[in-house]
Design an enzyme around this catalytic site. Sequence first.
Site, PDB file in Angstrom:
ATOM      1  N   SER A   1       7.754  -6.227   5.479  1.00 41.72           N
ATOM      2  CA  SER A   1       7.897  -4.940   6.146  1.00 41.72           C
ATOM      3  C   SER A   1       9.373  -4.605   6.190  1.00 41.72           C
ATOM      4  CB  SER A   1       7.339  -4.992   7.573  1.00 41.72           C
ATOM      5  OG  SER A   1       7.401  -3.728   8.198  1.00 41.72           O
TER       6      SER A   1
ATOM      7  N   ARG B   1       4.354  -4.041  -1.006  1.00 43.85           N
ATOM      8  CA  ARG B   1       3.079  -3.999  -0.303  1.00 43.85           C
ATOM      9  C   ARG B   1       2.691  -2.547  -0.061  1.00 43.85           C
ATOM     10  NH1 ARG B   1       2.884  -4.680   6.091  1.00 43.85           N
ATOM     11  NH2 ARG B   1       1.139  -3.311   5.588  1.00 43.85           N
TER      12      ARG B   1
ATOM     13  N   THR C   1       4.189  -2.196  13.509  1.00 39.90           N
ATOM     14  CA  THR C   1       4.061  -3.522  14.111  1.00 39.90           C
ATOM     15  C   THR C   1       3.681  -3.432  15.581  1.00 39.90           C
ATOM     16  OG1 THR C   1       5.665  -4.448  12.547  1.00 39.90           O
ATOM     17  CG2 THR C   1       5.234  -5.703  14.545  1.00 39.90           C
TER      18      THR C   1
ATOM     19  N   CYS D   1       2.156  -0.489 -10.836  1.00 39.94           N
ATOM     20  CA  CYS D   1       2.217  -1.898 -10.466  1.00 39.94           C
ATOM     21  C   CYS D   1       3.668  -2.368 -10.418  1.00 39.94           C
ATOM     22  CB  CYS D   1       1.435  -2.752 -11.455  1.00 39.94           C
ATOM     23  SG  CYS D   1       1.598  -4.532 -11.134  1.00 39.94           S
TER      24      CYS D   1
ATOM     25  N   CYS E   1       1.018 -11.206  -9.765  1.00 42.48           N
ATOM     26  CA  CYS E   1       0.619 -10.314  -8.674  1.00 42.48           C
ATOM     27  C   CYS E   1       1.277 -10.704  -7.356  1.00 42.48           C
ATOM     28  CB  CYS E   1      -0.901 -10.340  -8.520  1.00 42.48           C
ATOM     29  SG  CYS E   1      -1.549  -9.312  -7.202  1.00 42.48           S
TER      30      CYS E   1
ATOM     31  N   CYS F   1       0.199  -6.526  -3.495  1.00 41.35           N
ATOM     32  CA  CYS F   1       0.516  -5.267  -2.826  1.00 41.35           C
ATOM     33  C   CYS F   1      -0.713  -4.401  -2.616  1.00 41.35           C
ATOM     34  CB  CYS F   1       1.592  -4.515  -3.610  1.00 41.35           C
ATOM     35  SG  CYS F   1       1.009  -3.678  -5.102  1.00 41.35           S
TER      36      CYS F   1
ATOM     37  N   CYS G   1      -3.024  -1.370  -6.980  1.00 39.36           N
ATOM     38  CA  CYS G   1      -3.982  -1.085  -8.053  1.00 39.36           C
ATOM     39  C   CYS G   1      -5.361  -0.761  -7.496  1.00 39.36           C
ATOM     40  CB  CYS G   1      -4.050  -2.267  -9.016  1.00 39.36           C
ATOM     41  SG  CYS G   1      -4.439  -3.857  -8.243  1.00 39.36           S
TER      42      CYS G   1
END
Length: 544
Positions: free
Chosen positions: A54, A299, A335, A489, A513, A516, A519
Amino acid sequence: MERESLDYEVVIVGGGPAGLAAAIRLKQLAVAHGRELSVCVLEKGSEIGAHILSGAVLEPRALNELLPDWRERGAPLNTPVTEDRFLFLSRANAYALPVPLQMRNAGNYIISLGNVCRWLAEQAEALGVELYPGFAVAEVLYHADGSVKGVATSDMGLTPDGLPGANYQPGIALHAKQTLFAEGCHGSLTKVLLERYSLAQGAQPQTYGLGIKELWEIEPQHHHPGRVIHTLGWPLDSRTYGGAFLYHLEDRQVAVGFVVGLDYSNPYLSPFEELQRFKLHPAIRPTFTGGRRVCYGARALVEGGYQSLPRLTFPGGMLIGDAAGFLNVPKLKGTHMAMKSGMTAAQAVFEALTQAGATPREIVAYPEQLRQSWLWDELYRARNIRPSFHWGLWPALAYSAVDTYLLRGRAPWTLGHRADHRCLKSKAEVRRIDYPKPDGVVSFDRLSSVYLSNTHHAEDQPCHLKLRDAQTAIDVNLARYDAPERYYCPAEVYEIVAGEDGRPCLQINAQNCVHCKGCDIKDPTQNIDWVVPQGGDGPTYPNM
């Protein structure tokens, strides 16, 4: 081989801020009432915090409620915000704008959310919560009446074709009176639950952003601990939602990131490349002169807000945190909301479990209690800011000012969303974006970036990126959109290569990968399903 099974009163899927806050609150309530309560948290990352990424600027409101003595306990909130800047960028210049009300950070802290979660895990363990990192939850288990019975972790030692290999170990079944799903944004189990129980019926489509982040160690003369910078404008056009941030932490560290709304229309747009060219701006590049990149990740962020919230409960369980959609987009913060939702869920679960002899089915007190909290009011007041950007940057800024300062978030209307995967135009309708080549000093390529995410996947396991129909990737995605998965991506997972017959086919480099979920969200044909790999696989972020 049969699955081993374990019984708990509460099982929590996900060791992020929502799941850990829920676990801590459950144990606090149990201690306060002199009751034993078995609680476990399952986390797919190799350790708590390994998959946490984050910005992040933390509003400590929920933390103050959960652990008022967090300072004495050594919480890693080391850098209070000292300065806010809000910039509009043209190609060559930066213009200071007034900082919007929601983005003022007095009293907040620049943090590594991964490190905060590691600290929260210590507090949970001290209260008796059982934490199981490295256990990816692959399946929801149900009672005969259709209610959630618990979950099962992924089988280990499967071969690439899904068959038991020499080191095969079946997953573990964990049964619970209530299962809390805190998977984060667009979780694979949450996706199943939304469909099985029609939880999103009547809500606006959920919409998302994709955030790309780097952590840098910079030269002392460029470092200003506590400085927060947000930008909008270049390199995006005025029809594309997104912007960048620079957060100056302690120890000469700067977090730089770029967020692009996944409702963009040009299939050639690459959020990764947008971050790389953002760093080349003459007002931004000097920050990184003489510095070095130490970590990278990406992410998805849930952006739908109030009008996209699903039903939060179902027989045997509930959704908390980003799995439910609790993020305040104008504030750029989630958060505090994730933690508050977990704490509220814990209160409702504890009350239901302590009723004489009761085994609760669906705990509808949870959403009712949320509606009475500051979280609900905050999310409601922010509901129209993000969808106003469908009109373009300048109309949205004008509307947002009216909504915030004049209407105070209480407009008698609620704007709607469009599903992100429906927003792409065909390649014939757009112009290809010409991104500069990386210079290896400030801007970089994807593969060297993935290396800094410490990503690992065992190669002899089934691919965790599932195509519903391999030919659709060619007949539709490539033919109409020029295979946009190659561009959105951030880890170079998807490539178009020549098959054995010479025809193009989609190659999936699943080992790259970074989880995130972009896709699964953006694919225009919804042909890609992201599922969990073996437990512990994926990135290992040290302090993102």
